[in-house]
Design a protein around this motif. Structure first.
Motif, PDB file in Angstrom:
ATOM      1  N   ARG A 123       0.834  -1.204   0.000  1.00  0.00           N
ATOM      2  CA  ARG A 123       0.000   0.000   0.000  1.00  0.00           C
ATOM      3  C   ARG A 123       0.867   1.251   0.000  1.00  0.00           C
ATOM      4  NH1 ARG A 123      -3.380   2.826   4.365  1.00  0.00           N
ATOM      5  NH2 ARG A 123      -4.631   4.226   3.089  1.00  0.00           N
ATOM      6  N   TYR A 124       1.898   1.266   0.808  1.00  0.00           N
ATOM      7  CA  TYR A 124       2.767   2.447   0.849  1.00  0.00           C
ATOM      8  C   TYR A 124       3.484   2.613  -0.484  1.00  0.00           C
ATOM      9  CZ  TYR A 124       6.067   5.851   2.774  1.00  0.00           C
ATOM     10  OH  TYR A 124       6.805   6.979   3.022  1.00  0.00           O
ATOM     11  N   GLN A 125       3.940   1.503  -1.060  1.00  0.00           N
ATOM     12  CA  GLN A 125       4.587   1.592  -2.368  1.00  0.00           C
ATOM     13  C   GLN A 125       3.607   2.140  -3.413  1.00  0.00           C
ATOM     14  OE1 GLN A 125       5.218  -1.731  -5.164  1.00  0.00           O
ATOM     15  NE2 GLN A 125       7.414  -1.495  -4.738  1.00  0.00           N
ATOM     16  N   LYS A 126       2.386   1.671  -3.379  1.00  0.00           N
ATOM     17  CA  LYS A 126       1.400   2.127  -4.357  1.00  0.00           C
ATOM     18  C   LYS A 126       1.188   3.636  -4.256  1.00  0.00           C
ATOM     19  CE  LYS A 126      -3.342   1.262  -5.952  1.00  0.00           C
ATOM     20  NZ  LYS A 126      -4.590   0.459  -5.726  1.00  0.00           N
ATOM     21  N   VAL A 127       1.159   4.165  -3.035  1.00  0.00           N
ATOM     22  CA  VAL A 127       0.975   5.611  -2.851  1.00  0.00           C
ATOM     23  C   VAL A 127       2.156   6.381  -3.433  1.00  0.00           C
ATOM     24  CG1 VAL A 127       0.832   7.455  -1.139  1.00  0.00           C
ATOM     25  CG2 VAL A 127      -0.521   5.376  -0.835  1.00  0.00           C
ATOM     26  N   LEU A 128       3.372   5.938  -3.101  1.00  0.00           N
ATOM     27  CA  LEU A 128       4.560   6.651  -3.588  1.00  0.00           C
ATOM     28  C   LEU A 128       4.682   6.570  -5.103  1.00  0.00           C
ATOM     29  CD1 LEU A 128       7.303   5.673  -0.965  1.00  0.00           C
ATOM     30  CD2 LEU A 128       5.842   7.704  -1.023  1.00  0.00           C
ATOM     31  N   TRP A 129       4.483   5.374  -5.645  1.00  0.00           N
ATOM     32  CA  TRP A 129       4.597   5.199  -7.097  1.00  0.00           C
ATOM     33  C   TRP A 129       3.551   6.064  -7.813  1.00  0.00           C
ATOM     34  CZ3 TRP A 129       8.004   2.931  -4.510  1.00  0.00           C
ATOM     35  CH2 TRP A 129       8.959   2.091  -5.038  1.00  0.00           C
ATOM     36  N   GLY A 130       2.339   6.101  -7.262  1.00  0.00           N
ATOM     37  CA  GLY A 130       1.298   6.917  -7.880  1.00  0.00           C
ATOM     38  C   GLY A 130       1.631   8.399  -7.833  1.00  0.00           C
ATOM     39  N   ARG A 131       2.205   8.854  -6.731  1.00  0.00           N
ATOM     40  CA  ARG A 131       2.573  10.265  -6.618  1.00  0.00           C
ATOM     41  C   ARG A 131       3.655  10.646  -7.624  1.00  0.00           C
ATOM     42  NH1 ARG A 131       4.645  12.654  -1.702  1.00  0.00           N
ATOM     43  NH2 ARG A 131       4.313  14.518  -2.960  1.00  0.00           N
ATOM     44  N   LEU A 132       4.639   9.766  -7.818  1.00  0.00           N
ATOM     45  CA  LEU A 132       5.697  10.100  -8.767  1.00  0.00           C
ATOM     46  C   LEU A 132       5.166  10.068 -10.196  1.00  0.00           C
ATOM     47  CD1 LEU A 132       8.566  10.935  -9.203  1.00  0.00           C
ATOM     48  CD2 LEU A 132       9.280   8.546  -9.130  1.00  0.00           C
ATOM     49  N   ARG A 133       4.244   9.175 -10.494  1.00  0.00           N
ATOM     50  CA  ARG A 133       3.632   9.183 -11.832  1.00  0.00           C
ATOM     51  C   ARG A 133       2.868  10.489 -12.055  1.00  0.00           C
ATOM     52  NH1 ARG A 133       4.159   4.185 -14.182  1.00  0.00           N
ATOM     53  NH2 ARG A 133       4.350   2.388 -12.757  1.00  0.00           N
ATOM     54  N   ASP A 134       2.224  10.974 -11.009  1.00  0.00           N
ATOM     55  CA  ASP A 134       1.517  12.253 -11.131  1.00  0.00           C
ATOM     56  C   ASP A 134       2.497  13.390 -11.404  1.00  0.00           C
ATOM     57  OD1 ASP A 134      -0.887  10.992 -10.654  1.00  0.00           O
ATOM     58  OD2 ASP A 134      -0.967  11.532  -8.519  1.00  0.00           O
ATOM     59  N   VAL A 135       3.648  13.362 -10.752  1.00  0.00           N
ATOM     60  CA  VAL A 135       4.663  14.399 -10.985  1.00  0.00           C
ATOM     61  C   VAL A 135       5.134  14.357 -12.430  1.00  0.00           C
ATOM     62  CG1 VAL A 135       7.038  15.104 -10.434  1.00  0.00           C
ATOM     63  CG2 VAL A 135       5.437  14.540  -8.592  1.00  0.00           C
ATOM     64  N   LEU A 136       5.355  13.161 -12.942  1.00  0.00           N
ATOM     65  CA  LEU A 136       5.817  13.033 -14.324  1.00  0.00           C
ATOM     66  C   LEU A 136       4.782  13.559 -15.316  1.00  0.00           C
ATOM     67  CD1 LEU A 136       7.470   9.482 -14.179  1.00  0.00           C
ATOM     68  CD2 LEU A 136       8.636  11.692 -14.260  1.00  0.00           C
ATOM     69  N   ALA A 137       3.522  13.560 -14.900  1.00  0.00           N
ATOM     70  CA  ALA A 137       2.457  14.041 -15.788  1.00  0.00           C
ATOM     71  C   ALA A 137       2.232  15.547 -15.693  1.00  0.00           C
ATOM     72  CB  ALA A 137       1.147  13.308 -15.458  1.00  0.00           C
ATOM     73  N   TRP A 175      15.253  -2.244  -1.027  1.00  0.00           N
ATOM     74  CA  TRP A 175      14.823  -0.879  -0.737  1.00  0.00           C
ATOM     75  C   TRP A 175      15.361   0.123  -1.749  1.00  0.00           C
ATOM     76  CZ3 TRP A 175      16.713   2.741   3.616  1.00  0.00           C
ATOM     77  CH2 TRP A 175      18.083   2.978   3.509  1.00  0.00           C
ATOM     78  N   ASP A 176      16.131  -0.343  -2.745  1.00  0.00           N
ATOM     79  CA  ASP A 176      16.701   0.585  -3.725  1.00  0.00           C
ATOM     80  C   ASP A 176      15.620   1.388  -4.434  1.00  0.00           C
ATOM     81  OD1 ASP A 176      19.023  -0.585  -2.957  1.00  0.00           O
ATOM     82  OD2 ASP A 176      19.617  -1.300  -4.945  1.00  0.00           O
ATOM     83  N   SER A 177      14.565   0.712  -4.873  1.00  0.00           N
ATOM     84  CA  SER A 177      13.521   1.417  -5.597  1.00  0.00           C
ATOM     85  C   SER A 177      12.771   2.369  -4.671  1.00  0.00           C
ATOM     86  CB  SER A 177      12.555   0.419  -6.240  1.00  0.00           C
ATOM     87  OG  SER A 177      12.025  -0.473  -5.272  1.00  0.00           O
ATOM     88  N   PHE A 178      12.504   1.940  -3.408  1.00  0.00           N
ATOM     89  CA  PHE A 178      11.886   2.841  -2.443  1.00  0.00           C
ATOM     90  C   PHE A 178      12.749   4.078  -2.247  1.00  0.00           C
ATOM     91  CE2 PHE A 178       9.038  -0.550  -1.167  1.00  0.00           C
ATOM     92  CZ  PHE A 178       7.943   0.131  -0.652  1.00  0.00           C
ATOM     93  N   LEU A 179      14.055   3.858  -2.140  1.00  0.00           N
ATOM     94  CA  LEU A 179      14.986   4.963  -1.925  1.00  0.00           C
ATOM     95  C   LEU A 179      14.884   5.973  -3.061  1.00  0.00           C
ATOM     96  CD1 LEU A 179      18.670   4.567  -0.775  1.00  0.00           C
ATOM     97  CD2 LEU A 179      18.114   6.043  -2.690  1.00  0.00           C
ATOM     98  N   HIS A 180      14.956   5.497  -4.306  1.00  0.00           N
ATOM     99  CA  HIS A 180      14.978   6.412  -5.445  1.00  0.00           C
ATOM    100  C   HIS A 180      13.624   7.091  -5.676  1.00  0.00           C
ATOM    101  CE1 HIS A 180      18.749   4.315  -7.182  1.00  0.00           C
ATOM    102  NE2 HIS A 180      19.070   5.443  -6.577  1.00  0.00           N
TER     103      HIS A 180
END
Length: 590
Positions: A523-537, A566-571
């Protein structure tokens, strides 16, 4: 102006604030009252021995202030308060800048000497307490945090090529003395700065010294324990409630156990606190190469063993997301929000009990507790040894930006410069020489990041975090212990485990190193990944001027659902932090 700068630090000092003005100088201070609650206010201004005002602003604690007060009284000094601040004031008036040699503690302070017409800025030996300054055409602007310095109208929020390289080649560490913002300077640990009519001069007053270690294993174990007990006794002193962080690792468990013995003498149980994560999607904790197992059972075991009043504070994904802006504001720079936010939330919980917390940081750094201290694949690497643990984000830069910055060269140059600072032991070669280099890099770079994180998170919650393993006497002694003694018992930090083993259950005293727990849930990953996709848009997102869109999309697509590293979480979390920091601080890229 000084009022606005001081106001930015209200979270660090919620109990009192004050300013003082004189020709050529203005000082401001916010106070978190720990010692002498009634009469320790700052700025502290008295007439010095030369008949002119001496004004002091000070953050931190002087742990040997009682002994120093006795010595100063023998020299004829009279005291108006019972505060360590006044002891520091008299120490400066008695010894000048040389007072720092007498101090045991964590501190950042500024003294205006009306007789010398000089400003003195001083930071403790390890950099437990922060201090920054910025040169203007008229002098310097300084503060405990970057936000205070940036509040001055002559200090722009700008980042140049060096700052971008710090963000994408060095982060989450930074080069000692740098502060990312253009022309902003960090007072380096163990250094002082003099500002007068002649200009600005920096002076190093402390550094590690290499010498042969002559104690055998039993003597080393005994001396570490003797020092440790003395340090805990000194750092338990406060006029307000004291608690301890208890993760279940050997370092925090040892400090909590030793402190619990101090509390037992007064018949009071020690309050201890740990962080845990609420169960979400059937997952509370995800193991990785850095985080071997859950801390919770070990923390509970230690709490029962030492008789502490333990609170395991659980946070959710909503809690973590909701506090990210406050965490970023506390740090003032992009960092690791998926780690930092939970620490801030933990300190907020501790603040409900009291404003002082004892923590276990620094033990891994001085007793070589990381895998890069013992694994040749890590310490033999010709570069900063944590490169595989904290891979820099330079690979995500846009091609043009990367060509212009040349972060690989920047990283290499910073590494070679850091090696030049290592105090080698004459005749030391091979693995022993390299381990000394790695340990020095860890103390001067990696530890600075951990201490900054601990200071900002705690002070943003109005809590003072004390780090007993950061006592300079213990650091100096551990620095010269040879590897065969450090790893006694066949485990990292073996000599420390032997020194404090009687305080803890054996399962904890000899528990392998496991990193600070992070919330690696789907769930936490989904939130972060979604936020970064929004930034890219977002076409106007400031991050998009720096990164390669395709590579960031590939990072998101290739790591979705993978909780094993945790590499992907970090980046991902770091890129979000960079974007939000550029926006919120209105940073201009030059």
């Amino acid at each position: 102006m000084i009022g606005a700068m001081t106001d930015t630090l209200q979270l660090r000092g919620p109990d009192d604030s004050g300013t003082w003005h004189a020709p050529h100088v203005a000082l401001g201070h916010t106070r978190l009252a720990i010692i002498d609650l009634a009469t320790g206010s700052q700025p502290m201004v008295f007439t010095g021995k030369h008949g002119k005002p001496v004004a002091l602003v000070f953050s931190g604690e002087i742990y040997n202030y009682r002994e120093l007060r006795d010595e100063l009284r023998r020299r004829g000094r009279a005291f108006r308060t019972t505060s360590d601040t006044e002891v520091l004031w008299h120490a400066y008036d008695e010894w000048g800048a040389g007072c720092v040699e007498h101090l045991n503690g964590m501190f950042a302070f500024a003294v205006w000497d009306g007789h010398a017409q000089e400003l003195l800025l001083v930071r403790d030996r390890l950099g437990i307490k922060p201090l920054f300054y910025f040169r203007t055409p008229h002098g310097v602007v300084f503060g405990s945090e970057l936000k205070a310095v940036l509040a001055h109208p002559e200090v722009p929020a700008e980042v140049d090529e060096q700052g971008l390289n710090e963000l994408f080649a060095m982060a989450p560490m930074t080069t000692p003395g740098t502060a990312v913002f253009k022309d902003m300077i960090e007072v380096r640990p163990g250094w002082l700065v003099r500002v007068n009519r002649s200009g600005v001069r920096e002076h190093r007053y402390w550094q590690l010294e290499s010498r042969p270690h002559t104690d055998d294993l039993p003597a080393t174990v005994a001396y570490i324990r003797e020092l440790f007990d003395d340090i805990i006794a000194r750092q338990s002193v406060a006029d307000r409630p004291v608690a301890a962080l208890l993760s279940g690792g050997v370092d925090s468990s040892a400090t909590a156990a030793a402190l619990a013995k101090v509390f037992a003498a007064s018949g009071e149980p020690l309050p201890t606190f740990s962080i845990d994560y609420k169960l979400e999607d059937g997952v509370r904790y995800s193991s990785s190469s850095l985080h071997l197992d859950s801390d919770a059972p070990f923390a509970e075991m230690v709490a029962k063993h030492i008789g502490s009043d333990h609170t395991a504070w659980q946070v959710s994904t909503d809690d973590l997301v909701g506090a990210q802006q406050e965490s970023r504001r506390a740090m003032d720079l992009p960092s690791l929000p998926h780690v930092n936010v939970s620490l801030l939330l933990l300190f907020r919980r501790i603040a409900e009990y009291g404003p002082v917390a004892i923590s276990g940081e620094v033990a891994d750094e001085i007793f070589r507790g990381y895998r890069w201290h013992r694994d040749p694949d890590h310490y033999a690497h010709a570069g900063f040894p944590w490169a595989s643990t904290y891979p820099p984000a330079m690979g995500l830069l846009a091609r043009g930006v990367r060509r212009q910055l040349d972060p690989e060269r920047y990283l290499r140059d910073r590494y070679l410069a850091a090696l030049d600072d290592v105090p080698h032991l004459a005749g030391e070669t091979g693995d022993d020489r390299r381990r000394r280099e790695v340990t020095h890099l860890t103390i001067t770079h990696y530890l600075r990041f951990l201490l900054a994180r601990k200071d900002r998170a705690s002070m943003a919650a109005g809590v003072e975090a004390r780090v007993p393993f950061g006592d300079h006497r213990l650091v100096e002694y551990a620095w010269n212990i040879p590897n065969e003694i450090l790893t006694a018992g066949g485990m990292e930090k073996g000599v420390l485990r032997m020194a404090i083993g009687d305080l803890l259950p054996r399962e904890v005293a000899w528990r392998p190193k496991s990193g600070y727990p992070v919330a690696q849930t789907r769930r936490y990953q989904k939130v972060l990944w979604g936020r970064l996709r929004d930034v890219l848009a977002e076409p106007d997102a400031p991050l998009l001027t720096l990164v390669d869109h395709d590579r960031v999309h590939a990072l998101l697509d290739g790591s979705a659902g993978d909780l094993s590293t945790w590499d992907s979480f970090l980046h991902v979390s770091y890129l979000l932090d960079v974007n939000d920091w550029l926006t919120e601080y209105n940073v201009r890229i030059r």
